[in-house]
Design a protein around this motif. Structure first.
Motif, PDB file in Angstrom:
ATOM      1  N   UNK A 115      11.003   4.879  -0.083  1.00 25.70           N
ATOM      2  CA  UNK A 115      11.709   3.776   0.589  1.00 25.70           C
ATOM      3  C   UNK A 115      10.853   2.511   0.724  1.00 25.70           C
ATOM      4  N   UNK A 116       9.959   2.295  -0.205  1.00 28.21           N
ATOM      5  CA  UNK A 116       9.196   1.051  -0.224  1.00 28.21           C
ATOM      6  C   UNK A 116       9.349   0.416  -1.601  1.00 28.21           C
ATOM      7  N   UNK A 117       8.993  -0.866  -1.691  1.00 28.05           N
ATOM      8  CA  UNK A 117       9.094  -1.557  -2.961  1.00 28.05           C
ATOM      9  C   UNK A 117       7.776  -2.254  -3.253  1.00 28.05           C
ATOM     10  N   UNK A 118       7.461  -2.478  -4.526  1.00 30.40           N
ATOM     11  CA  UNK A 118       6.228  -3.199  -4.842  1.00 30.40           C
ATOM     12  C   UNK A 118       6.343  -4.650  -4.400  1.00 30.40           C
ATOM     13  N   UNK A 119       5.314  -5.159  -3.790  1.00 32.54           N
ATOM     14  CA  UNK A 119       5.301  -6.550  -3.364  1.00 32.54           C
ATOM     15  C   UNK A 119       4.090  -7.243  -3.962  1.00 32.54           C
TER      16      UNK A 119
ATOM     17  N   UNK B  17       0.016  -7.212  -3.440  1.00 32.54           N
ATOM     18  CA  UNK B  17      -0.518  -7.835  -2.234  1.00 32.54           C
ATOM     19  C   UNK B  17      -1.778  -7.124  -1.749  1.00 32.54           C
ATOM     20  N   UNK B  18      -1.765  -5.794  -1.765  1.00 37.76           N
ATOM     21  CA  UNK B  18      -2.898  -5.068  -1.190  1.00 37.76           C
ATOM     22  C   UNK B  18      -4.178  -5.275  -1.993  1.00 37.76           C
ATOM     23  N   UNK B  19      -4.055  -5.545  -3.293  1.00 36.05           N
ATOM     24  CA  UNK B  19      -5.256  -5.823  -4.084  1.00 36.05           C
ATOM     25  C   UNK B  19      -5.890  -7.144  -3.660  1.00 36.05           C
TER      26      UNK B  19
ATOM     27  N   UNK C 167       0.829  -1.213   0.000  1.00 34.93           N
ATOM     28  CA  UNK C 167       0.000   0.000   0.000  1.00 34.93           C
ATOM     29  C   UNK C 167       0.863   1.264   0.000  1.00 34.93           C
ATOM     30  N   UNK C 168       1.956   1.215   0.735  1.00 36.20           N
ATOM     31  CA  UNK C 168       2.852   2.367   0.787  1.00 36.20           C
ATOM     32  C   UNK C 168       3.446   2.649  -0.584  1.00 36.20           C
ATOM     33  N   UNK C 169       3.824   1.585  -1.293  1.00 33.97           N
ATOM     34  CA  UNK C 169       4.352   1.767  -2.646  1.00 33.97           C
ATOM     35  C   UNK C 169       3.282   2.341  -3.569  1.00 33.97           C
TER      36      UNK C 169
END
Length: 484
Positions: free
Chosen positions: A132-136, A469-471, A124-126
């Protein structure tokens, strides 16, 4: 930075998490099933347990965390530490999530509380443009899940923490710390530091699983371990150094201080063995008792067929593995649901009286079985004995059974009925396991208000490795009344 080299056990764990490639199609297939099963268990806890609902939500009511973890089954947006506690607790609360046997029995899906909370928060942060976040993706979750299962399970094979009075959730904290460090993008040195903190952290006593102190803490012990893992990784990310000889330091290290001077025994290299051969809990009972439930249902069916009454039982003998006897042989008073669902005698008594599998609601204080004098009368007629062959087969890596036998002797001394079950439903060697896990997921999701169309979409979506992941987690969102 310390000049010491980290203990080899820690180095091996971090090397596995950061460099091992998981290629096994079976591992991914089982991981997807276990992921859905675990989230279904969380939904079941929300629907069934007011006690569990009281534990979840932000520490300060009304707090909404920007880009926070969306707790499945709710509309809550939480920080990853509290989120890991909440999801880990919900997955575990009804003692219905998967398990893995060895010298130490444990529940590797407990780790998903930490994995999903962190992965969803970072995803979600990405998506929200936070630096400083990455897609997961869902693939990242599955890989972390497989590796956490493997770390916890390999330790469980030969290392009995319960014999030292320690709770097995120490391994949830260790495994979750290792994979969460990787998800957060920590360096390998930082991962080693975080892992060392997981070992030198305060460790829970097993008292809350054993008489006379058995209580509901066993339902949130995994959540507690998940939250500690996430917090430790965040502390190291903020600059905290580690303790390189946390296991081996004389007197003060884990081996001397907590493990009687013994070193860990790790009988096989890390791979994907555990996720491929773990045990799905399809009956809401402590894992060592599940085959006894299966056997008791068979005995009850034979009694019915013969026109025999439970009131005419003179004696019940239960043969079990050594671990089953140590953990679940409880002849005394039972004070709460957590006490009952870890009592072999209560579980078998209720199953014989019902003539069908015991359910989560049958352990509650307000269950009619909790105060039924027939249950206590039957418990008083029971003897739990170790069967040495059952114990041998339980530990034999070529067999890995979870056997129990239930023998009923009638007052007329003419009828002696016995059923023996080595591989109950849920065991990887039982042919009906995967079909019944699918059915369990549907039932649990229905309890949470999800219709069959939504459930089928989840089954299809979990196959999409590239999905953020958030989806995926958004598909579990629901409004729920946490006050009732």
């Amino acid at each position: 930075m310390s000049h010491l080299k980290y203990d080899q056990i820690l180095i091996d764990i971090v090397a596995y998490v950061y460099h091992a490639r998981i290629e096994s199609p079976l591992a991914y297939s089982r991981a997807r099933i276990a992921l859905l099963d675990s989230l279904g268990c969380a939904i079941e806890s929300l629907a069934h347990s007011a006690e569990a609902r009281k534990l979840i939500g932000p520490v300060i009511p009304g707090t909404i965390v920007p880009h926070g973890f969306k707790l499945p089954g709710t509309s809550l947006s939480l920080d990853p530490v509290k989120g890991a506690f909440d999801l880990g607790s919900l997955i575990r609360y009804l003692d219905h999530n998967d398990a893995y046997p060895g010298a130490e029995w444990g529940h590797p899906s407990d780790n998903l509380g930490a994995i999903i909370a962190v992965a969803d928060w970072l995803s979600r942060s990405h998506a929200g443009g936070v630096e400083n976040t990455k897609p997961l993706t869902l693939k990242d979750v599955l890989v972390a899940q497989i590796k956490a299962y493997e770390i916890q399970g390999i330790f469980q094979l030969k290392n009995a923490f319960n014999k030292r009075g320690l709770d097995h959730t120490i391994l949830v904290k260790v495994a979750s710390t290792a994979v969460v460090a990787h998800l957060m993008g920590l360096s390998e040195d930082q991962a080693l530091a975080a892992l060392s903190h997981a070992w030198q952290d305060g460790h829970p006593l097993r008292a809350f699983r054993q008489s006379p102190n058995a209580g509901p803490r066993k339902g949130w012990a995994a959540g507690d371990a998940c939250s500690r893992a996430v917090h430790l990784c965040l502390l190291v990310r903020a600059g905290q150094p580690g303790a390189p000889s946390v296991l081996t330091a004389p007197k003060w290290g884990f081996y001397d201080a907590m493990f009687g001077g013994e070193e860990f025994k790790l009988p096989r290299p890390y791979g994907s063995f555990v996720i491929e051969f773990h045990f799905f809990k399809l009956i809401a009972a402590e894992g060592h008792t599940i085959s006894a439930v299966d056997a008791a249902v068979q005995v009850a069916a034979t009694m019915k067929q013969k026109g025999l009454n439970v009131n005419d039982i003179a004696k019940v003998t239960i043969r079990t593995q050594q671990a089953g006897k140590v953990i679940t042989d409880k002849p005394g008073p039972l004070s709460n649901a957590a006490d009952r669902d870890h009592c072999m005698q209560y579980i078998v008594a209720v199953t014989l009286l019902k003539g069908s599998f015991i359910e989560a609601k049958d352990y509650d204080n307000d269950s009619p079985w909790a105060t039924d004098p027939l249950v206590e009368e039957l418990r008083g007629k029971m003897t739990v004995e170790e069967d040495e062959q059952f114990t041998k087969d339980y530990h034999d890596q070529k067999v890995r059974s979870g056997a129990n036998a239930v023998r009923v002797e009638m007052k007329n001394n003419e009828e002696k009925l016995e059923a023996e079950v080595h591989f109950p439903i849920g065991h990887p060697r039982h042919p009906e396991t995967l079909r019944l896990v699918n059915e369990k997921f549907t039932v649990n999701m229905n309890k949470g208000g999800f219709d069959d169309t939504a459930i089928q979409r989840l089954r299809e979506t979990v196959e999409n490795d590239d999905l953020p992941v958030h989806d995926f987690i958004d598909m579990f969102a629901r409004e729920v009344d946490l006050k009732n």
